[in-house]
Design a protein around this motif. Sequence first.
Motif, PDB file in Angstrom:
ATOM      1  N   MET A 115       6.310  11.920   6.757  1.00 57.70           N
ATOM      2  CA  MET A 115       5.542  10.619   6.254  1.00 57.70           C
ATOM      3  C   MET A 115       5.570  10.391   4.399  1.00 57.70           C
ATOM      4  N   ARG A 116       6.290  11.315   3.830  1.00 59.62           N
ATOM      5  CA  ARG A 116       6.861  10.868   3.010  1.00 59.62           C
ATOM      6  C   ARG A 116       8.201  10.107   2.976  1.00 59.62           C
ATOM      7  N   GLU A 117       9.129  10.257   3.364  1.00 55.15           N
ATOM      8  CA  GLU A 117      10.104   9.060   3.796  1.00 55.15           C
ATOM      9  C   GLU A 117       9.197   7.676   4.620  1.00 55.15           C
ATOM     10  N   GLN A 118       8.802   8.186   5.207  1.00 56.03           N
ATOM     11  CA  GLN A 118       7.954   6.662   6.305  1.00 56.03           C
ATOM     12  C   GLN A 118       7.261   6.190   4.381  1.00 56.03           C
ATOM     13  N   GLU A 119       7.687   6.717   3.209  1.00 53.46           N
ATOM     14  CA  GLU A 119       6.562   5.575   2.664  1.00 53.46           C
ATOM     15  C   GLU A 119       7.024   4.974   2.145  1.00 53.46           C
ATOM     16  N   ARG A 120       8.499   6.263   0.941  1.00 57.35           N
ATOM     17  CA  ARG A 120       9.242   5.891   0.512  1.00 57.35           C
ATOM     18  C   ARG A 120      10.527   4.046   1.888  1.00 57.35           C
ATOM     19  N   GLU A 121      10.705   4.208   3.079  1.00 60.35           N
ATOM     20  CA  GLU A 121      11.139   3.422   2.918  1.00 60.35           C
ATOM     21  C   GLU A 121      10.437   1.952   3.307  1.00 60.35           C
ATOM     22  N   GLU A 122       9.043   2.280   3.660  1.00 62.41           N
ATOM     23  CA  GLU A 122       7.762   1.222   3.532  1.00 62.41           C
ATOM     24  C   GLU A 122       8.693  -0.192   2.131  1.00 62.41           C
ATOM     25  N   TRP A 123       8.008   0.977   0.846  1.00 62.23           N
ATOM     26  CA  TRP A 123       8.640   0.632   0.068  1.00 62.23           C
ATOM     27  C   TRP A 123       9.823   0.224  -0.343  1.00 62.23           C
ATOM     28  N   LYS A 124      10.451   0.569   0.271  1.00 62.87           N
ATOM     29  CA  LYS A 124      12.421  -0.028   0.129  1.00 62.87           C
ATOM     30  C   LYS A 124      12.088  -1.098   1.220  1.00 62.87           C
ATOM     31  N   ASN A 125      10.925  -1.555   1.509  1.00 67.24           N
ATOM     32  CA  ASN A 125      11.758  -3.184   2.457  1.00 67.24           C
ATOM     33  C   ASN A 125      10.210  -3.615   2.126  1.00 67.24           C
ATOM     34  N   ARG A 126       8.911  -3.408   1.250  1.00 67.97           N
ATOM     35  CA  ARG A 126       8.555  -3.857   0.494  1.00 67.97           C
ATOM     36  C   ARG A 126       7.833  -4.654   1.550  1.00 67.97           C
ATOM     37  N   GLU A 127       7.148  -3.797   2.379  1.00 64.53           N
ATOM     38  CA  GLU A 127       5.790  -4.135   3.836  1.00 64.53           C
ATOM     39  C   GLU A 127       4.999  -4.842   2.665  1.00 64.53           C
ATOM     40  N   LEU A 128       4.417  -5.568   3.436  1.00 66.02           N
ATOM     41  CA  LEU A 128       2.983  -6.128   2.936  1.00 66.02           C
ATOM     42  C   LEU A 128       2.334  -5.625   3.311  1.00 66.02           C
ATOM     43  N   LEU A 129       0.905  -5.306   3.056  1.00 67.75           N
ATOM     44  CA  LEU A 129      -0.278  -4.477   3.552  1.00 67.75           C
ATOM     45  C   LEU A 129      -0.384  -6.057   4.331  1.00 67.75           C
ATOM     46  N   GLN A 130      -1.416  -5.227   5.755  1.00 70.30           N
ATOM     47  CA  GLN A 130      -1.859  -6.922   6.688  1.00 70.30           C
ATOM     48  C   GLN A 130      -3.039  -6.452   7.045  1.00 70.30           C
ATOM     49  N   GLU A 164       0.191  -0.863   0.179  1.00 72.22           N
ATOM     50  CA  GLU A 164      -0.063  -0.046   0.386  1.00 72.22           C
ATOM     51  C   GLU A 164       0.884   1.295   0.266  1.00 72.22           C
ATOM     52  N   VAL A 165       0.656   2.363  -1.158  1.00 74.22           N
ATOM     53  CA  VAL A 165       1.267   3.525  -0.948  1.00 74.22           C
ATOM     54  C   VAL A 165       0.522   4.418  -0.391  1.00 74.22           C
ATOM     55  N   ILE A 166       0.907   4.989   0.122  1.00 73.79           N
ATOM     56  CA  ILE A 166       0.008   6.949  -0.180  1.00 73.79           C
ATOM     57  C   ILE A 166       0.631   7.952  -0.040  1.00 73.79           C
ATOM     58  N   ILE A 167      -0.128   8.308  -1.507  1.00 66.50           N
ATOM     59  CA  ILE A 167       1.084   9.487  -2.473  1.00 66.50           C
ATOM     60  C   ILE A 167       0.527  11.201  -2.139  1.00 66.50           C
ATOM     61  N   GLY A 168      -0.525  11.284  -1.045  1.00 65.78           N
ATOM     62  CA  GLY A 168      -0.578  12.719  -0.249  1.00 65.78           C
ATOM     63  C   GLY A 168      -2.423  12.887  -0.192  1.00 65.78           C
ATOM     64  N   TYR A 169      -2.634  13.886  -0.192  1.00 70.68           N
ATOM     65  CA  TYR A 169      -4.274  14.279   0.458  1.00 70.68           C
ATOM     66  C   TYR A 169      -5.381  15.289  -0.315  1.00 70.68           C
ATOM     67  N   ASP A 170      -6.159  14.799  -0.191  1.00 73.15           N
ATOM     68  CA  ASP A 170      -7.396  15.575  -1.729  1.00 73.15           C
ATOM     69  C   ASP A 170      -8.583  15.952  -1.169  1.00 73.15           C
ATOM     70  N   GLY A 171      -9.299  17.091  -0.999  1.00 74.80           N
ATOM     71  CA  GLY A 171     -10.182  16.864  -0.694  1.00 74.80           C
ATOM     72  C   GLY A 171     -11.252  16.816  -1.342  1.00 74.80           C
TER      73      GLY A 171
END
Length: 350
Positions: free
Chosen positions: A330-345, A119-126
């Motif tokens: 939060m952007r850095e966290q998303e990149r780190e989670e992608w680097k580690n290929r963290e699985l959606l639980q 799962e990737v979060i890219i940003g916010y929207d209204g």
Amino acid sequence: NGTLNENKHKETVMKRLIVAFVAVTALLAVGAGNVQARDQIRIVGSSTGYPFASYVSEEFGATTQYPTPIIESTGSGGGMKLFSEGIGINTPDLSNASRQMKLSEYERNMQNGVEKIHEVIIGYDGISLCENTANSGLNLTREELTLAVAAKVPQNGELVKNPYQYWDQINSDLPHREILIYGPPTTSGTRDAFEDLVMEAATEEMAGYDGEYTNVRQDGAYVPSGENDNLIVQRLDKNKEAMGIFGYSYLDNNRGKIQPVGIDGVKPTAQAISEGEYPVARSLFFYVKLDHLDKVSGMQEYVDLFLSEKMIGSRGYLKRQGLIPMPEKMREQEREEWKNRELLQKSDLK
């Protein structure tokens, strides 16, 4: 001699059969190899996420060795359904979503063998409620908006079929103007988020509703308008009575034609959304089928580009397209989670 000729004939036929068998086997092997690989990324999902994914895809095709991905705007729900059909190159590689994956969708993925999802979060929207710029400007509460779109409303202690045809029937301070709202269909994540952030939030507190209520009327006052939000913008440009519901980016890119309606006294702006002041804001997502990484060329590079500061940073290209950037951590966290290929639980979902 007859027997000898017959044996030679049989031997020749057998050799030809063997050659044919080897040839067919080779073709099948080549075909099987093609089934296991694809050189163009396939993306489905949210109409709100579509312009952001399209921008990244065009940049990806122009600046890398890989072809531009194919993107279909199917709505979040439609994209999730296609994504969850299984593993194999006849299924999508990524799915954009304007709300988080539902628990039921996650379970369908698991049942169909799609067990490795990132799962990737890219940003916010209204979620913006907009109207024609010729109008004097309007502000609505979430309660008033719910009473305009709900299938049933409370009257005299019971829920009845929605009788409201004009806004001043809901509140006499509102204009005598037909209730006509063009909005997303049931397959849309924007529709899900509207029901959660507007209707659920309002009916939890409103007298006459026994808890959350999200059924939308089907008598023509609310018009499901497909997954092409630009068509809603065109309708608002032509009809001063109508309103439309879509993501903030479509408002931001069409300010000469449409204007926002305030919700609970707040109008959608990048600042109001990022600071949590605007009450109808949400995160935007996309989901990656990790089992396709070694079968579809360029998937890793595409996600890397999408998550780069160049795209989703505080001065990134997608901000110019209407995306509200996340805080740097939060952007850095998303990149780190992608680097580690963290699985959606399953526990990550509701």
